[in-house]
Design an enzyme around this catalytic site. Structure first.
Site, PDB file in Angstrom:
ATOM      1  N   HIS A  17       0.842  -1.208   0.000  1.00  0.00           N
ATOM      2  CA  HIS A  17       0.000   0.000   0.000  1.00  0.00           C
ATOM      3  C   HIS A  17       0.870   1.250   0.000  1.00  0.00           C
ATOM      4  O   HIS A  17       0.627   2.201  -0.742  1.00  0.00           O
ATOM      5  CB  HIS A  17      -0.903   0.051   1.244  1.00  0.00           C
ATOM      6  CG  HIS A  17      -1.949  -0.990   1.308  1.00  0.00           C
ATOM      7  ND1 HIS A  17      -2.145  -1.759   2.438  1.00  0.00           N
ATOM      8  CD2 HIS A  17      -2.895  -1.390   0.413  1.00  0.00           C
ATOM      9  CE1 HIS A  17      -3.165  -2.578   2.234  1.00  0.00           C
ATOM     10  NE2 HIS A  17      -3.633  -2.377   1.003  1.00  0.00           N
ATOM     11  N   LYS A  41     -18.662  -5.777   7.863  1.00  0.00           N
ATOM     12  CA  LYS A  41     -17.450  -6.535   8.180  1.00  0.00           C
ATOM     13  C   LYS A  41     -16.814  -5.967   9.436  1.00  0.00           C
ATOM     14  O   LYS A  41     -16.767  -4.762   9.617  1.00  0.00           O
ATOM     15  CB  LYS A  41     -16.438  -6.422   7.036  1.00  0.00           C
ATOM     16  CG  LYS A  41     -16.734  -7.288   5.831  1.00  0.00           C
ATOM     17  CD  LYS A  41     -15.737  -7.013   4.740  1.00  0.00           C
ATOM     18  CE  LYS A  41     -14.727  -8.117   4.640  1.00  0.00           C
ATOM     19  NZ  LYS A  41     -13.792  -7.919   3.522  1.00  0.00           N
ATOM     20  N   SER A 127      -3.357  -7.579   2.785  1.00  0.00           N
ATOM     21  CA  SER A 127      -3.650  -7.426   4.211  1.00  0.00           C
ATOM     22  C   SER A 127      -4.131  -8.743   4.808  1.00  0.00           C
ATOM     23  O   SER A 127      -3.768  -9.101   5.930  1.00  0.00           O
ATOM     24  CB  SER A 127      -4.717  -6.346   4.415  1.00  0.00           C
ATOM     25  OG  SER A 127      -4.219  -5.084   4.045  1.00  0.00           O
TER      26      SER A 127
END
Length: 160
Positions: A17, A41, A127
């Protein structure tokens, strides 16, 4: 002013990222790193924690701003006068999905998408993979910034 957004969940932020955001910051006057708020989530870190981590690890980039959004990315872009989305592509499978999103965003709101090929050092990195490796005690120190390593360890220790 040339503005772009780098959207994502950033749960947690990875070196991949950071590579994309850093490269985008050299191409645009302002880059907004926008954390997606997904109420369906539950992440490892809260949105506020992710924004805090991003603020700290991106502090050396004066033209990068951290924000969050929910709903459609194109609505966020319209509301904030951001004409371009920057997305990193790791593999062909990313391209298939991201191309559809880019075409939808263009059709809905004339928001362009800039695809950046991921640095080969990070082509495997996600991730989800970082969380899985860390959960089982693996070393993620080469995959995320040191601050994130510390926060990951602390959070996973809390959950045990």
């Amino acid at each position: 002013m040339r503005r772009a957004v780098c959207p994502g969940s950033f749960d947690p932020v990875t070196n991949g990222h950071l590579d994309i955001v850093g490269r985008a910051s050299r191409l645009y006057d302002e880059v907004v790193v926008a954390v997606l708020v997904n109420k369906n989530k539950s992440g490892l870190f809260t949105v506020e924690e992710r924004m805090d981590l991003l603020s700290q690890v991106l502090a050396d980039y004066p033209n990068v701003r951290i924000d969050s959004f929910h709903g459609l990315l194109v609505d966020y872009c319209r509301a904030n006068d951001i004409p371009t989305v920057v997305k990193g592509l790791r593999a062909v499978s990313d391209f298939d999905y991201e191309l559809q999103m880019a075409q939808m965003n263009l059709g809905l709101a004339a928001v362009e998408t800039m695809f950046m090929a991921t640095n080969p050092l990070y082509s495997f990195l996600s991730s989800s993979l970082v969380k899985e490796v860390a959960t089982y005690g693996g070393d993620v120190s080469g995959l995320v910034p040191p601050l994130v390593v510390d926060r990951l360890r602390a959070r996973l220790t809390e959950r045990r």
